[in-house]
Write a protein that holds these residues in place. Sequence first.
Motif, PDB file in Angstrom:
ATOM      1  N   LYS A 169      52.583  21.663  20.415  1.00  0.00           N
ATOM      2  CA  LYS A 169      53.159  22.415  19.308  1.00  0.00           C
ATOM      3  C   LYS A 169      54.586  22.802  19.635  1.00  0.00           C
ATOM      4  N   LEU A 170      55.426  22.772  18.626  1.00  0.00           N
ATOM      5  CA  LEU A 170      56.819  23.135  18.803  1.00  0.00           C
ATOM      6  C   LEU A 170      56.989  24.634  19.039  1.00  0.00           C
ATOM      7  N   LEU A 171      56.305  25.457  18.236  1.00  0.00           N
ATOM      8  CA  LEU A 171      56.469  26.903  18.319  1.00  0.00           C
ATOM      9  C   LEU A 171      55.262  27.565  18.974  1.00  0.00           C
ATOM     10  N   LYS A 172      55.527  28.642  19.712  1.00  0.00           N
ATOM     11  CA  LYS A 172      54.455  29.363  20.394  1.00  0.00           C
ATOM     12  C   LYS A 172      54.156  30.716  19.768  1.00  0.00           C
ATOM     13  N   ALA A 173      55.196  31.442  19.348  1.00  0.00           N
ATOM     14  CA  ALA A 173      55.015  32.790  18.791  1.00  0.00           C
ATOM     15  C   ALA A 173      56.337  33.258  18.209  1.00  0.00           C
ATOM     16  N   VAL A 174      56.301  34.361  17.482  1.00  0.00           N
ATOM     17  CA  VAL A 174      57.535  35.002  17.032  1.00  0.00           C
ATOM     18  C   VAL A 174      58.135  35.705  18.243  1.00  0.00           C
ATOM     19  N   HIS A 175      59.401  35.463  18.519  1.00  0.00           N
ATOM     20  CA  HIS A 175      60.052  36.091  19.669  1.00  0.00           C
ATOM     21  C   HIS A 175      60.606  37.465  19.318  1.00  0.00           C
ATOM     22  N   HIS A 176      61.339  37.556  18.202  1.00  0.00           N
ATOM     23  CA  HIS A 176      61.861  38.849  17.776  1.00  0.00           C
ATOM     24  C   HIS A 176      62.308  38.778  16.319  1.00  0.00           C
ATOM     25  N   ILE A 177      62.562  39.942  15.766  1.00  0.00           N
ATOM     26  CA  ILE A 177      63.111  40.099  14.425  1.00  0.00           C
ATOM     27  C   ILE A 177      64.460  40.782  14.601  1.00  0.00           C
ATOM     28  N   ALA A 178      65.505  40.237  13.990  1.00  0.00           N
ATOM     29  CA  ALA A 178      66.837  40.834  14.080  1.00  0.00           C
ATOM     30  C   ALA A 178      67.134  41.590  12.795  1.00  0.00           C
TER      31      ALA A 178
END
Length: 129
Positions: free
Chosen positions: A2-11
């Motif tokens: 999979k390309l993505l693992k999780a949301v890292h942050h919200i700016a």
Amino acid sequence: MKLLKAVHHIAIICSDYDKSKHFYTDILGFEIEREVYRSERDSYKLDLSLNGQYIIELFSFPSPPKRPSRPESTGLRHIAFQVDDIEPAIAQLRKKGIVTEAVRVDEFTGKKFTFFADPDDLPIELYEI
């Protein structure tokens, strides 16, 4: 793979740094991981975590443009946080002067949710798990 693992942050870009810092830390309970002033940009960057997980980058910039409309403008519609029980969460926010909308029920999941706003009117949702 999979390309993505999780949301890292919200700016989030705020218009009043001190007011937003107070809101996200003292009212919502985020912990400060790092606070940096970048003089070349006349900007603060505040890294915030919740339960040990890095979640929000809070930025201040001189004279940021206003959000076009709420909540159906193009782009980020809202951010949502899960809670175990929505009623005590709402009571805790109200004690701190935060007004929430009436509790609604998700028509697909049957779960309760409500909205309130940060100091710049960014919609924030509480969603009962």
